[in-house]
Design a protein around this motif. Structure first.
Motif, PDB file in Angstrom:
ATOM      1  N   THR A 241       2.085   0.982 -13.136  1.00  0.00           N
ATOM      2  CA  THR A 241       1.190   0.332 -12.183  1.00  0.00           C
ATOM      3  C   THR A 241       1.967  -0.715 -11.395  1.00  0.00           C
ATOM      4  OG1 THR A 241      -0.784   0.684 -13.515  1.00  0.00           O
ATOM      5  CG2 THR A 241      -0.846  -1.160 -11.958  1.00  0.00           C
ATOM      6  N   ILE A 242       1.818  -0.705 -10.097  1.00  0.00           N
ATOM      7  CA  ILE A 242       2.417  -1.737  -9.247  1.00  0.00           C
ATOM      8  C   ILE A 242       1.376  -2.835  -9.058  1.00  0.00           C
ATOM      9  CG2 ILE A 242       3.509  -2.236  -7.040  1.00  0.00           C
ATOM     10  CD1 ILE A 242       4.105   0.790  -6.805  1.00  0.00           C
ATOM     11  N   ASP A 243       1.741  -4.083  -9.335  1.00  0.00           N
ATOM     12  CA  ASP A 243       0.762  -5.168  -9.310  1.00  0.00           C
ATOM     13  C   ASP A 243       0.086  -5.296  -7.952  1.00  0.00           C
ATOM     14  OD1 ASP A 243       1.403  -5.625 -11.907  1.00  0.00           O
ATOM     15  OD2 ASP A 243       2.526  -7.470 -11.557  1.00  0.00           O
ATOM     16  N   SER A 244       0.892  -5.322  -6.882  1.00  0.00           N
ATOM     17  CA  SER A 244       0.294  -5.347  -5.545  1.00  0.00           C
ATOM     18  C   SER A 244       1.271  -4.808  -4.522  1.00  0.00           C
ATOM     19  CB  SER A 244      -0.166  -6.754  -5.155  1.00  0.00           C
ATOM     20  OG  SER A 244       0.914  -7.627  -4.958  1.00  0.00           O
ATOM     21  N   VAL A 245       0.703  -4.170  -3.503  1.00  0.00           N
ATOM     22  CA  VAL A 245       1.462  -3.608  -2.394  1.00  0.00           C
ATOM     23  C   VAL A 245       0.893  -4.186  -1.110  1.00  0.00           C
ATOM     24  CG1 VAL A 245       1.914  -1.495  -1.094  1.00  0.00           C
ATOM     25  CG2 VAL A 245       2.046  -1.476  -3.591  1.00  0.00           C
ATOM     26  N   LYS A 246       1.801  -4.627  -0.203  1.00  0.00           N
ATOM     27  CA  LYS A 246       1.339  -5.244   1.032  1.00  0.00           C
ATOM     28  C   LYS A 246       2.019  -4.626   2.247  1.00  0.00           C
ATOM     29  CE  LYS A 246       0.802  -9.660   3.456  1.00  0.00           C
ATOM     30  NZ  LYS A 246       1.058 -11.122   3.426  1.00  0.00           N
ATOM     31  N   ASN A 247       1.237  -4.079   3.123  1.00  0.00           N
ATOM     32  CA  ASN A 247       1.644  -3.687   4.474  1.00  0.00           C
ATOM     33  C   ASN A 247       2.929  -2.863   4.565  1.00  0.00           C
ATOM     34  OD1 ASN A 247      -0.583  -4.988   5.492  1.00  0.00           O
ATOM     35  ND2 ASN A 247       0.509  -6.832   6.118  1.00  0.00           N
ATOM     36  N   PRO A 248       3.018  -1.760   3.813  1.00  0.00           N
ATOM     37  CA  PRO A 248       4.126  -0.845   4.108  1.00  0.00           C
ATOM     38  C   PRO A 248       3.931  -0.234   5.487  1.00  0.00           C
ATOM     39  CG  PRO A 248       2.567   0.174   2.600  1.00  0.00           C
ATOM     40  CD  PRO A 248       2.125  -1.251   2.767  1.00  0.00           C
ATOM     41  N   ILE A 249       5.015   0.078   6.169  1.00  0.00           N
ATOM     42  CA  ILE A 249       4.899   0.604   7.532  1.00  0.00           C
ATOM     43  C   ILE A 249       4.510   2.080   7.516  1.00  0.00           C
ATOM     44  CG2 ILE A 249       6.195   1.164   9.625  1.00  0.00           C
ATOM     45  CD1 ILE A 249       7.793  -1.388   9.199  1.00  0.00           C
ATOM     46  N   SER A 250       5.186   2.865   6.662  1.00  0.00           N
ATOM     47  CA  SER A 250       4.887   4.291   6.619  1.00  0.00           C
ATOM     48  C   SER A 250       5.519   4.900   5.387  1.00  0.00           C
ATOM     49  CB  SER A 250       5.413   5.000   7.873  1.00  0.00           C
ATOM     50  OG  SER A 250       6.821   4.928   7.935  1.00  0.00           O
ATOM     51  N   GLY A 251       5.087   6.141   5.067  1.00  0.00           N
ATOM     52  CA  GLY A 251       5.681   6.875   3.967  1.00  0.00           C
ATOM     53  C   GLY A 251       4.693   7.213   2.881  1.00  0.00           C
ATOM     54  N   THR A 252       5.199   7.350   1.654  1.00  0.00           N
ATOM     55  CA  THR A 252       4.395   7.766   0.513  1.00  0.00           C
ATOM     56  C   THR A 252       4.656   6.852  -0.672  1.00  0.00           C
ATOM     57  OG1 THR A 252       4.475  10.080   1.230  1.00  0.00           O
ATOM     58  CG2 THR A 252       3.875   9.663  -1.060  1.00  0.00           C
ATOM     59  N   ILE A 253       3.585   6.465  -1.358  1.00  0.00           N
ATOM     60  CA  ILE A 253       3.694   5.701  -2.594  1.00  0.00           C
ATOM     61  C   ILE A 253       2.916   6.438  -3.668  1.00  0.00           C
ATOM     62  CG2 ILE A 253       3.223   3.523  -3.769  1.00  0.00           C
ATOM     63  CD1 ILE A 253       3.281   2.169  -0.999  1.00  0.00           C
ATOM     64  N   LYS A 254       3.624   6.870  -4.718  1.00  0.00           N
ATOM     65  CA  LYS A 254       2.995   7.491  -5.872  1.00  0.00           C
ATOM     66  C   LYS A 254       3.192   6.561  -7.054  1.00  0.00           C
ATOM     67  CE  LYS A 254       4.006  12.185  -4.245  1.00  0.00           C
ATOM     68  NZ  LYS A 254       4.722  13.453  -4.554  1.00  0.00           N
ATOM     69  N   ALA A 255       2.102   6.196  -7.699  1.00  0.00           N
ATOM     70  CA  ALA A 255       2.179   5.266  -8.819  1.00  0.00           C
ATOM     71  C   ALA A 255       1.067   5.571  -9.804  1.00  0.00           C
ATOM     72  CB  ALA A 255       2.070   3.827  -8.333  1.00  0.00           C
ATOM     73  N   LYS A 256       1.202   5.049 -11.019  1.00  0.00           N
ATOM     74  CA  LYS A 256       0.114   5.167 -11.985  1.00  0.00           C
ATOM     75  C   LYS A 256      -1.132   4.501 -11.432  1.00  0.00           C
ATOM     76  CE  LYS A 256      -1.037   4.059 -16.784  1.00  0.00           C
ATOM     77  NZ  LYS A 256      -0.534   3.420 -18.036  1.00  0.00           N
ATOM     78  N   ASN A 257      -0.966   3.327 -10.857  1.00  0.00           N
ATOM     79  CA  ASN A 257      -2.062   2.615 -10.206  1.00  0.00           C
ATOM     80  C   ASN A 257      -1.476   1.493  -9.371  1.00  0.00           C
ATOM     81  OD1 ASN A 257      -4.672   1.948  -9.478  1.00  0.00           O
ATOM     82  ND2 ASN A 257      -5.439   1.934 -11.588  1.00  0.00           N
ATOM     83  N   ILE A 258      -2.291   0.888  -8.533  1.00  0.00           N
ATOM     84  CA  ILE A 258      -1.906  -0.302  -7.760  1.00  0.00           C
ATOM     85  C   ILE A 258      -2.983  -1.359  -7.995  1.00  0.00           C
ATOM     86  CG2 ILE A 258      -1.546  -1.282  -5.464  1.00  0.00           C
ATOM     87  CD1 ILE A 258      -0.492   1.454  -4.580  1.00  0.00           C
ATOM     88  N   GLY A 259      -2.547  -2.520  -8.518  1.00  0.00           N
ATOM     89  CA  GLY A 259      -3.522  -3.559  -8.819  1.00  0.00           C
ATOM     90  C   GLY A 259      -4.241  -4.062  -7.586  1.00  0.00           C
ATOM     91  N   GLU A 260      -3.496  -4.314  -6.511  1.00  0.00           N
ATOM     92  CA  GLU A 260      -4.075  -4.788  -5.249  1.00  0.00           C
ATOM     93  C   GLU A 260      -3.344  -4.124  -4.096  1.00  0.00           C
ATOM     94  OE1 GLU A 260      -5.142  -9.043  -3.084  1.00  0.00           O
ATOM     95  OE2 GLU A 260      -3.298  -8.881  -4.268  1.00  0.00           O
ATOM     96  N   LEU A 261      -4.096  -3.490  -3.216  1.00  0.00           N
ATOM     97  CA  LEU A 261      -3.520  -2.837  -2.046  1.00  0.00           C
ATOM     98  C   LEU A 261      -3.970  -3.592  -0.798  1.00  0.00           C
ATOM     99  CD1 LEU A 261      -1.929  -0.492  -0.807  1.00  0.00           C
ATOM    100  CD2 LEU A 261      -4.061   0.838  -0.795  1.00  0.00           C
ATOM    101  N   ILE A 262      -3.010  -4.193  -0.101  1.00  0.00           N
ATOM    102  CA  ILE A 262      -3.295  -4.985   1.101  1.00  0.00           C
ATOM    103  C   ILE A 262      -2.764  -4.216   2.304  1.00  0.00           C
ATOM    104  CG2 ILE A 262      -2.921  -7.184   2.273  1.00  0.00           C
ATOM    105  CD1 ILE A 262      -2.209  -8.325  -0.570  1.00  0.00           C
ATOM    106  N   MET A 263      -3.644  -3.788   3.167  1.00  0.00           N
ATOM    107  CA  MET A 263      -3.257  -3.037   4.365  1.00  0.00           C
ATOM    108  C   MET A 263      -3.953  -3.698   5.556  1.00  0.00           C
ATOM    109  SD  MET A 263      -1.343  -0.562   3.060  1.00  0.00           S
ATOM    110  CE  MET A 263      -1.306   1.056   3.809  1.00  0.00           C
ATOM    111  N   GLU A 264      -3.249  -4.548   6.268  1.00  0.00           N
ATOM    112  CA  GLU A 264      -3.834  -5.322   7.364  1.00  0.00           C
ATOM    113  C   GLU A 264      -3.652  -4.567   8.684  1.00  0.00           C
ATOM    114  OE1 GLU A 264      -3.161  -9.850   5.738  1.00  0.00           O
ATOM    115  OE2 GLU A 264      -1.418  -8.806   6.562  1.00  0.00           O
ATOM    116  N   GLU A 265      -4.737  -4.096   9.237  1.00  0.00           N
ATOM    117  CA  GLU A 265      -4.671  -3.291  10.447  1.00  0.00           C
ATOM    118  C   GLU A 265      -4.073  -4.052  11.624  1.00  0.00           C
ATOM    119  OE1 GLU A 265      -8.334  -1.396  11.360  1.00  0.00           O
ATOM    120  OE2 GLU A 265      -8.471  -0.367   9.417  1.00  0.00           O
ATOM    121  N   ALA A 266      -4.166  -5.362  11.625  1.00  0.00           N
ATOM    122  CA  ALA A 266      -3.566  -6.151  12.705  1.00  0.00           C
ATOM    123  C   ALA A 266      -2.036  -6.132  12.611  1.00  0.00           C
ATOM    124  CB  ALA A 266      -4.074  -7.590  12.652  1.00  0.00           C
ATOM    125  N   GLU A 267      -1.501  -5.792  11.446  1.00  0.00           N
ATOM    126  CA  GLU A 267      -0.052  -5.812  11.231  1.00  0.00           C
ATOM    127  C   GLU A 267       0.573  -4.412  11.198  1.00  0.00           C
ATOM    128  OE1 GLU A 267       1.636  -8.619  11.173  1.00  0.00           O
ATOM    129  OE2 GLU A 267      -0.176  -9.843  11.315  1.00  0.00           O
TER     130      GLU A 267
END
Length: 290
Positions: A241-267
């Motif tokens: 599990t990844i604790d938190s992910v913030k604003n990746p630009i592009s691609g693929t993330i495969k994980a057991k889980n993500i504690g917090e996913l932050i995807m800011e459309e303004a960014e």
């Protein structure tokens, strides 16, 4: 070849511009640059106590030898040097050299070591110190351990196997790095770099792997890592599990889980990143079977 055996050598440039020389069972002290501008050296079972012992040298073999802390800035502008079964206690060793091979070497005070060097091979090397290998190129390390911050800043073309790195701000401003079967612990891993690849690695890093162009993680473990991948392009596959992910630009993330996913459309554009959570998939599979 001439031989120096069991000598106590003092004075500045004690063996200046030597050529085809064997040195063994000897001590150098109280004099700078004892072997400056020398060629074709075979040094064994010796001790260097003073500054700048091997500057502007070519074709050097060193074994079972010690560079004490006072032999600081010891090997600069030297090409084609191999050191085995030795201790380099001195800081600031290796600057602007090429074709450097270390085997079974301990470097307990490796501050500012390997700056602006090319073609470095490290095999069973232990190093402690900040700013290791800054701006160096073509580095291969196997069974390497490092404790020291800001490692490999600005370095290029690095391949590391079966190693352990404890280093804040490691691999900043790097290009073309591949790490296999290794442990990496330290904040802010890999910022502002291009082509970082980690295969079968264990990573712990606060705000790690941000501002990376072409980040690849294969079969990895990422623990205790928050705000990961900010402004990075990613191809990430981990079984934790990844604790938190913030604003990746592009691609693929495969994980057991993500504690917090932050995807800011303004960014960023959230649609450019595909998220696959295996724990969620397993839960859905169980529900479907029920």
């Amino acid at each position: 070849m001439n031989t120096i055996d069991q000598q106590h050598l003092t004075g500045e440039r004690a063996l200046f511009k030597s050529n085809n020389l064997i040195v063994k069972n000897s001590v150098f002290e109280d004099g700078e640059s004892p072997l400056k501008e020398s060629r074709n050296l075979d040094i064994s079972d010796s001790i260097f106590r003073w500054k700048y012992p091997l500057w502007y040298c070519e074709n050097v073999e060193v074994s079972n030898t010690t560079l004490l802390e006072t032999a600081r800035s010891g090997i600069w502008y030297t090409n084609n040097i191999a050191i085995t079964d030795s201790i380099i206690q001195a800081p600031k060793t290796f600057r602007r050299g090429k074709d450097i091979r270390l085997t079974n070497v301990h470097m307990p005070k490796a501050e500012e070591t390997f700056w602006n060097c090319e073609n470095i091979t490290l095999d069973n090397v232990q190093a402690e110190g900040n700013y290791f290998a800054m701006n160096s190129k073509n580095i291969t390390a196997v069974d390497f351990s490092l404790s020291g911050n800001y490692a490999f800043d600005g370095a290029e073309n690095i391949e590391i196997h079966n190693s352990k790195l404890i280093s804040k701000d490691a691999f900043w401003n790097c290009k073309d790095v591949t790490v296999y079967d290794s442990v990496i612990i330290g904040e802010y891993l890999g910022w502002n770099s291009t082509n970082l690849r980690f295969v079968n690695c264990y990573i712990e890093s606060e705000q790690g792997l941000c501002y990376v162009e072409n980040l690849v993680i294969e079969n990895g473990k990422i623990i205790n890592t928050d705000l990961a991948f900010e402004y990075s392009t990613v191809d990430v596959s981990v079984n934790t599990t990844i604790d938190s992910v913030k604003n990746p630009i592009s691609g693929t993330i495969k994980a057991k889980n993500i504690g917090e996913l932050i995807m800011e459309e303004a960014e960023i554009d959230p649609t450019q990143t595909r998220i696959c959570l295996m724990e969620a998939y397993e839960k859905m599979t169980v529900l479907a079977n029920n």
